[in-house]
Motif scaffolding. Structure first.
Motif, PDB file in Angstrom:
ATOM      1  N   UNK A   1       8.851  11.653 -15.149  1.00  6.80           N
ATOM      2  CA  UNK A   1       8.931  12.234 -13.812  1.00  6.80           C
ATOM      3  C   UNK A   1       8.562  11.219 -12.732  1.00  6.80           C
ATOM      4  N   UNK A   2       8.820  11.604 -11.496  1.00  8.75           N
ATOM      5  CA  UNK A   2       8.581  10.710 -10.365  1.00  8.75           C
ATOM      6  C   UNK A   2       7.118  10.325 -10.223  1.00  8.75           C
ATOM      7  N   UNK A   3       6.209  11.221 -10.614  1.00  8.71           N
ATOM      8  CA  UNK A   3       4.776  10.924 -10.463  1.00  8.71           C
ATOM      9  C   UNK A   3       4.352   9.756 -11.338  1.00  8.71           C
ATOM     10  N   UNK A   4       5.051   9.512 -12.444  1.00  2.11           N
ATOM     11  CA  UNK A   4       4.704   8.374 -13.291  1.00  2.11           C
ATOM     12  C   UNK A   4       4.892   7.068 -12.528  1.00  2.11           C
ATOM     13  N   UNK A   5       5.984   6.967 -11.789  1.00  4.05           N
ATOM     14  CA  UNK A   5       6.248   5.770 -10.985  1.00  4.05           C
ATOM     15  C   UNK A   5       5.356   5.745  -9.744  1.00  4.05           C
ATOM     16  N   UNK A   6       5.252   6.901  -9.098  1.00  2.00           N
ATOM     17  CA  UNK A   6       4.510   6.998  -7.841  1.00  2.00           C
ATOM     18  C   UNK A   6       3.052   6.561  -7.987  1.00  2.00           C
TER      19      UNK A   6
ATOM     20  N   UNK B   1       0.837  -1.211   0.000  1.00  2.00           N
ATOM     21  CA  UNK B   1       0.000   0.000   0.000  1.00  2.00           C
ATOM     22  C   UNK B   1       0.868   1.256   0.000  1.00  2.00           C
ATOM     23  N   UNK B   2       0.420   2.278  -0.729  1.00  3.51           N
ATOM     24  CA  UNK B   2       1.186   3.517  -0.863  1.00  3.51           C
ATOM     25  C   UNK B   2       0.478   4.643  -0.132  1.00  3.51           C
TER      26      UNK B   2
ATOM     27  N   UNK C   1      -1.817   3.134  -8.954  1.00  7.13           N
ATOM     28  CA  UNK C   1      -3.175   3.654  -8.851  1.00  7.13           C
ATOM     29  C   UNK C   1      -3.900   3.628 -10.189  1.00  7.13           C
ATOM     30  N   UNK C   2      -3.213   4.050 -11.289  1.00  3.11           N
ATOM     31  CA  UNK C   2      -3.928   4.152 -12.565  1.00  3.11           C
ATOM     32  C   UNK C   2      -3.151   3.637 -13.776  1.00  3.11           C
ATOM     33  N   UNK C   3      -1.965   3.052 -13.565  1.00  5.44           N
ATOM     34  CA  UNK C   3      -1.225   2.454 -14.674  1.00  5.44           C
ATOM     35  C   UNK C   3      -0.588   3.435 -15.635  1.00  5.44           C
TER      36      UNK C   3
END
Length: 324
Positions: free
Chosen positions: A142-147, A15-16, A151-153
């Motif tokens: 960017x980091x949000x792609x991994x983060x 879980x994140x 949640x949404x692939x």
């Protein structure tokens, strides 16, 4: 994924929980710099490790299989691209055709070249004859792609998009030259594919997507989307071309970093010789739709499913009169 100030992210399926910006800001500056240095070293080591192992080959094949039909659709579409030389315009000062309203006075004085009709402007087109279309893809690494992938692939979608591009553009070298750059909190122009050296085989294409994933995992948080677009426009202008395009493929996570839709719209229309289009493959809430709405008509698109990308590209090429 990385704690308050971890040097990189690691998704093990757990879980994140989002750490607040306040907690991150409380970390002493010297520890932030140490963490950043550790992340950059880990990225360097990971990029050196990338090889075509059986596991990675299987991963690529699975991703390719997921978009194989879309690759075929894009290849068919690209074969239908026409030269700007064939663009039809209003030809004025004609002896017949449709009355040219701007020639009212000349008509009254007896001049004969007062008509206009649709046709190919050979004089305007001839300087570009034989030129290729020059395309730059700006991919969000960017980091949000991994983060937020769990949640949404979104990271899976950007990888599938890169595979679609590199697979589809095979054999199009006579009419298209393209490059791919990534952007993240660390850089506005991560080199992925060079104009002069497009990937030649599956190993080359795999290295592109694995490099993208590595950057999303180890890069520093932040956003360089606007700088990446400026860089791409500048690169597109460096060589004569039939037409120049920049495709920005992003998760629309801009407001978090103080980037306004007005700034995006201004840079999208900043150069009349380079057509810039933004394709948002993920969003925080309705941010992608909001940015699309505020961009010049036809220059913003939302595509949450990789299978819809060929339709989006076709819509763009039709709007620019590039399909036969």
């Amino acid at each position: 994924l990385g704690g308050r100030m971890g040097p990189y992210r690691l998704d093990a399926g757990h879980p994140i929980h989002q750490v607040s910006d306040e907690a991150k800001e409380a970390v002493p500056e010297h520890l932030k710099q140490q963490a950043k240095a550790m992340g950059q070293q880990a990225l360097k080591e990971r990029l050196q490790e990338i090889k075509m192992s059986d596991r990675e080959s299987s991963m690529y094949n699975r991703a390719h299989d997921a978009v194989r039909r879309e690759v075929s659709m894009i290849q068919t579409m690209l074969k239908g691209l026409k030269s700007k030389d064939g663009e039809r315009v209003w030809l004025k000062n004609q002896m017949d055709g449709v009355w040219d309203e701007a020639k009212l006075v000349e008509g009254l004085t007896g001049e004969k070249g007062i008509f206009k009709k649709r046709g190919v402007n050979k004089e305007a087109a001839s300087p570009l004859k034989g030129k290729k279309k020059r395309i730059i893809f700006c991919l969000d690494c960017s980091a949000s792609m991994y983060r937020f992938n769990q949640m949404d692939g979104r990271l899976d979608r950007i990888v599938e998009t890169a595979i679609m591009i590199t697979e589809s553009f095979k054999g199009m070298e006579d009419r298209i030259e393209y490059s791919m750059i990534g952007h993240s909190g660390d850089s506005a122009a991560i080199p992925l594919v060079d104009f002069a050296a497009p990937p030649q085989n599956q190993k080359d294409r795999l290295e592109v997507v694995l490099s993208m994933v590595a950057h999303t995992q180890y890069c520093w948080s932040g956003d360089n989307t606007l700088s990446s677009i400026r860089h791409a426009i500048k690169e597109a202008r460096k060589k004569d071309a039939d037409q120049r395009f920049v495709f920005v493929i992003s998760d629309a996570n801009l407001r978090r970093y103080g980037i306004t839709t007005r700034e995006v719209a201004q840079i999208v229309k900043s150069d009349p010789n380079v057509m810039v289009f933004c394709i948002f493959i993920a969003s925080m809430g309705q941010e992608a739709e909001r940015i699309k709405r505020d961009l010049p008509a036809g220059h913003g698109h939302v595509c949450y499913n990789s299978n819809d990308l060929p339709t989006v590209l076709k819509r763009i090429f039709l709007s620019t009169n590039l399909l036969k």
